[in-house]
Design a protein around this motif. Structure first.
Motif, PDB file in Angstrom:
ATOM      1  N   SER A 300     -22.867  34.095 -27.148  1.00 30.50           N
ATOM      2  CA  SER A 300     -21.942  34.033 -28.287  1.00 30.50           C
ATOM      3  C   SER A 300     -21.418  35.419 -28.668  1.00 30.50           C
ATOM      4  O   SER A 300     -20.426  35.541 -29.375  1.00 30.50           O
ATOM      5  CB  SER A 300     -22.657  33.419 -29.493  1.00 30.50           C
ATOM      6  N   SER A 302     -23.011  37.515 -30.530  1.00 29.32           N
ATOM      7  CA  SER A 302     -23.434  37.881 -31.883  1.00 29.32           C
ATOM      8  C   SER A 302     -24.686  38.759 -31.879  1.00 29.32           C
ATOM      9  O   SER A 302     -24.987  39.422 -32.855  1.00 29.32           O
ATOM     10  CB  SER A 302     -23.688  36.623 -32.720  1.00 29.32           C
ATOM     11  N   ASP A 344     -28.662  31.629 -24.987  1.00 23.65           N
ATOM     12  CA  ASP A 344     -28.623  31.003 -26.318  1.00 23.65           C
ATOM     13  C   ASP A 344     -29.125  31.946 -27.416  1.00 23.65           C
ATOM     14  O   ASP A 344     -29.160  31.574 -28.598  1.00 23.65           O
ATOM     15  CB  ASP A 344     -29.434  29.697 -26.321  1.00 23.65           C
TER      16      ASP A 344
END
Lengths: 437, 199
Positions: A300, A302, A344
Motif C-alpha cells: 500500500s 503506507s 500486507d
C-alpha cells in the motif's frame, strides 16, 4: 512453450466454491498451519494400454513438487486400503481414502490422440471429505519437456485454490552471482525452475530489487571506485547507470508508486532519500546522524521498514508514511539488519546476528510477537518475503558456500533452491507474476 | 771582404737551418712538405691542441659520468622517497567490530599520512572502507563508508585539502584475508589508502 498447447477442460464439477473448499485452505497466520494429506494415485491409461514413460514422469514430477510444500503430506499406497487403486475417476471409492485420513486425491489420466500425435494428460484433484472434484484440467503434450511446465501450471492452480496465491510457481526470484570484476543478475523460480541470466555487469552488484509492476530491477553497483545506481528494464533490455550525489548508493528499492528510495551519504551519513522518475532527489524520507539503510515498502506504500544504527547498534525501525513517525521494532539482540515487510504490511522479516551466526526472525506487527525461523548452521541472511507473505527466501552458507534457500514464516524446511552450484547473494522475490519469461 | 762573405754565409745558413727546424717540428709525422702545403688550406689540429681536446673530452666524460651517477643517485633517492611515501600512504588502519571509531594507533598512522600529504600537494588519494564478513552486505556497505569517512574527516582536521581525497566503501566485498576466523576478520575491518594521482 509455443508448441505447448494448453487448454483447460471443465471436467465434472469444476466450480470453485471457497466456502465449500474451506477445510483445505492453508491459514498462514495460524498458530500451526494445517497439514493436507495428499494421495497421488497410480496413473490410468484411458485407452486401456500400458502407461507411457511420459505419464510416469508426470507422476514423479507431481510427487517431487508436492514435497516442496510443508503443508502437503504425501501418503504412500501402503497407507491406503487396496493400495489406493482407482480404476475409474467417475466412480471413486472415497471411503478407503477417508479411512486413511487422505484429504485430497490427485488422479492422472493418459490418452493418446491419434489425430495430432499428442498425448492428453488429464489431472484431477478430489476433496475426499466433500467427495467432489475441486480441480480438473487436461493438457495435450507433444514431448516430455512439457511435463514440468504442465505440472507447475496445475500445481500453481491448486495452490491458488488452497492458499489463494500461486506466487511460488509464477513470481520469479532475482539474485546476484559475483564473478571476478563482474557480477551477473540471475532469475529463478522457488522450485528451481527457469534459472536464467538477466545481465552481466562490470563491477560489484548489490541489492537488486523488483519494481512493483515486475518490469524493472534496480540495484547498486561499485564500478571504478564509485557507487552507482543501476536500473535494468526487462521490457526493453536496456540498462541505465547513474552516479548520485555523495559517495555511497546503498539498497535502492522501488516504491509502490514507481519512484526509487535509496540510501545516500551526501550529507555526511547514509540517509534514505526518495528519488523522482528522473532520478533527482525529491526529499529525505529518513535522516539521522547514524546509518539509515535498507528501505522496504509494503504494497500500500503506507509503511516502510528500514535498518538504522541511530541507537548505536543496527536495529529495525518502521516509518509510517502517513504521519512521518518512526517506530522501533527490534529490542532483542544488538545486530538486526536486512528487514523486509510483507506485502500486507503485517510481518517484518529480518536477520539477527546471534552467537551462532546470522538467523532469520519474523516480527508480527499485529501481535508484537517475534519468532526465529531459521537455525543455521552457518549464516542465514538477506531474507525476502513472497507476495503471499508465506514463503521467505534467504541466502545461507550452511553448506560452505552461499546458496539460496526458502522457508516459511512458520520456520518450515528450509528447502534448497538449486542454482547449478553458483554462489548466490541478495535474493529478491518479485511480488507479481513473471512477465518476460 | 772575405771575412764579411764568410760571416754572411754562416748567418744565412743559420737562418735557413733555423727555419727548416721549425718546419720539421710543425709537420705531423709521415706527411711530406708538399702534402702539408696542400693541407694548409684546411684547418688542422696540432698535437698540442689534440691533447688538449682529448683531455677536455675525458674531463667532460668524467663530469657526465659523475652527473649520471649523481642523477642515478637522485633518481634512486626520489624512488626511495616515492616508495617511502607510498608505504606511509598505503599503511592500513583497523577497526573494531561494527565500529568506525579511530583507534589511537590509527590516528598516529593518519598523522604520518597527513604530513606526507601536506608536503606533497600533488598527491591525491582514495580511501577505501572495508568490513569483515559478519554483518549483512548492505549494512557493511554503509559501515565501510563510515570508516572511510572517519579517516577522511580526520585528515581534513590535520590540514589536508578535502579535494585531494575521495572515499569509497567496498563493504565486505574485498576481504584481505578470506578465512572465517577472528584473526581474518580483524584484518578485514580496515581502511585502505591508494594514491590515484601524484602529478
Amino acid at each position: 512453450m509455443k508448441k505447448f498447447l494448453l487448454f483447460s477442460l471443465i471436467i465434472g464439477l469444476f466450480g470453485v466454491d471457497f466456502g465449500w473448499a474451506k477445510p483445505l485452505r492453508v491459514t498462514i497466520y495460524g498458530p500451526a498451519e494445517s497439514k493436507i494429506y495428499v494421495f497421488v494415485a497410480e496413473p490410468i491409461n484411458l485407452d486401456g494400454k500400458k502407461n507411457s514413460i511420459m505419464v510416469q514422469e508426470v507422476v514423479q514430477c507431481i510427487k517431487v513438487k508436492l514435497k516442496l510444500f510443508p503443508f502437503f503430506k504425501q501418503l504412500s499406497p501402503k497407507d491406503i486400503l487396496e493400495q489406493g487403486k482407482i480404476n475409474d475417476v467417475a466412480r471413486i471409492d472415497y471411503k478407503k481414502f477417508f479411512l486413511s485420513r487422505a484429504d485430497i486425491v490427485i488422479t492422472i489420466g493418459e490418452r493418446y490422440l491419434p489425430d495430432t500425435g499428442k498425448t492428453r494428460i488429464e489431472l484431477r484433484t478430489f476433496d475426499v471429505f466433500k467427495q467432489k472434484m475441486i480441480l480438473g484440467k487436461a493438457f495435450d503434450l507433444t514431448n516430455q519437456r512439457q511435463v514440468v511446465l504442465m505440472v507447475r501450471k496445475y500445481l500453481g492452480d491448486l495452490l491458488q485454490l488452497i492458499m489463494g496465491n500461486k506466487a511460488f510457481f509464477v513470481n520469479p526470484i532475482v539474485f546476484v552471482h559475483k564473478g571476478i570484476k563482474k557480477s551477473s543478475i540471475y532469475q529463478i523460480f522457488a522450485d528451481g525452475f527457469g534459472l536464467k541470466k538477466l545481465a552481466d555487469i562490470q563491477g560489484i552488484v548489490l541489492s537488486p530489487s523488483w519494481s512493483f509492476d515486475g518490469e524493472k530491477i534496480v540495484f547498486s553497483v561499485i564500478q571504478h571506485e564509485q557507487h552507482k545506481l543501476g536500473i535494468l528494464d526487462l521490457k526493453t533490455g536496456n540498462m541505465q547507470f547513474k552516479k548520485l550525489p555523495g559517495n555511497s548508493c546503498i539498497s535502492p528499492v522501488f516504491t509502490p508508486w514507481g519512484d526509487i528510495a535509496v540510501s545516500l551519504d551526501f550529507s555526511g551519513s547514509p540517509d534514505i532519500y526518495l528519488l523522482d522518475k528522473q532520478l533527482k532527489i525529491e526529499k529525505a524520507l529518513v535522516k539521522h546522524w547514524g546509518i539509515d539503510i535498507s528501505p522496504c515498502f509494503d504494497q500500500s506504500g503506507s509503511k516502510m521498514v528500514f535498518t538504522s544504527s541511530r541507537l548505536g547498534n543496527p536495529h529495525i525501525f518502521l516509518f509510517n508514511l502517513h504521519n512521518n513517525q518512526v517506530e522501533r521494532i527490534t529490542y532483542e539482540g544488538n545486530y538486526n539488519t536486512s528487514a523486509v515487510i510483507s506485502p500486507d504490511g503485517r510481518l517484518i522479516v529480518f536477520s539477527r546476528l546471534t552467537p551462532e551466526g546470522h538467523r532469520i526472525f519474523v516480527h508480527d506487527l499485529k501481535t508484537g510477537q517475534e519468532k526465529q525461523i531459521t537455525f543455521g548452521p552457518g549464516n542465514d541472511e538477506e531474507p525476502f518475503v513472497s507476495s503471499d507473505g508465506y514463503f521467505v527466501v534467504f541466502t545461507s552458507n550452511r553448506s560452505g558456500k552461499y546458496k539460496l534457500y526458502y522457508t516459511t514464516i512458520n520456520g518450515d524446511g528450509p528447502y534448497l533452491i538449486p542454482t547449478n552450484n553458483i554462489s548466490t547473494f541478495s535474493p529478491s522475490w518479485s511480488w507479481v507474476e513473471e512477465k518476460y519469461f | 771582404m772575405r771575412t764579411r762573405w764568410i760571416f754572411g754565409t754562416i748567418l744565412m745558413l743559420t737562418l735557413v737551418m733555423g727555419c727548416a727546424k721549425k718546419k720539421i717540428e710543425t709537420y705531423p709525422a709521415g706527411v711530406s712538405s708538399n702534402q702539408q702545403i696542400g693541407a694548409q688550406t684546411k684547418p688542422y689540429v696540432t698535437n698540442h691542441q689534440e691533447e688538449q681536446t682529448l683531455s677536455s673530452v675525458q674531463e667532460q666524460q668524467g663530469q657526465t659520468v659523475e652527473e649520471q651517477n649523481l642523477q642515478e643517485e637522485k633518481l634512486k633517492q626520489a624512488q626511495q622517497e616515492k616508495e617511502d611515501i607510498r608505504k606511509i600512504i598505503a599503511k592500513r588502519i583497523f577497526f573494531d567490530f561494527d565500529s568506525y571509531e579511530l583507534k589511537p594507533e590509527a590516528r598516529k598512522i593518519l598523522q604520518q599520512k597527513a604530513e606526507i600529504l601536506k608536503k606533497h600537494p600533488e598527491i591525491k588519494i582514495v580511501i577505501e572502507g572495508h568490513c569483515d564478513e559478519r554483518g549483512t552486505e548492505e549494512y557493511n556497505l554503509a559501515l565501510g563508508e563510515k570508516r572511510a569517512r572517519a579517516a577522511y574527516e580526520f585528515l581534513i582536521l590535520l590540514g589536508v585539502d578535502a579535494n585531494r581525497m575521495q572515499i569509497v566503501s567496498y563493504g565486505e566485498e574485498d576481504p584481505l584475508d578470506p578465512r572465517h576466523c577472528e584473526a581474518a576478520w580483524a584484518k578485514n575491518r580496515r581502511d585502505e589508502f591508494k594514491i590515484i594521482s601524484s602529478k
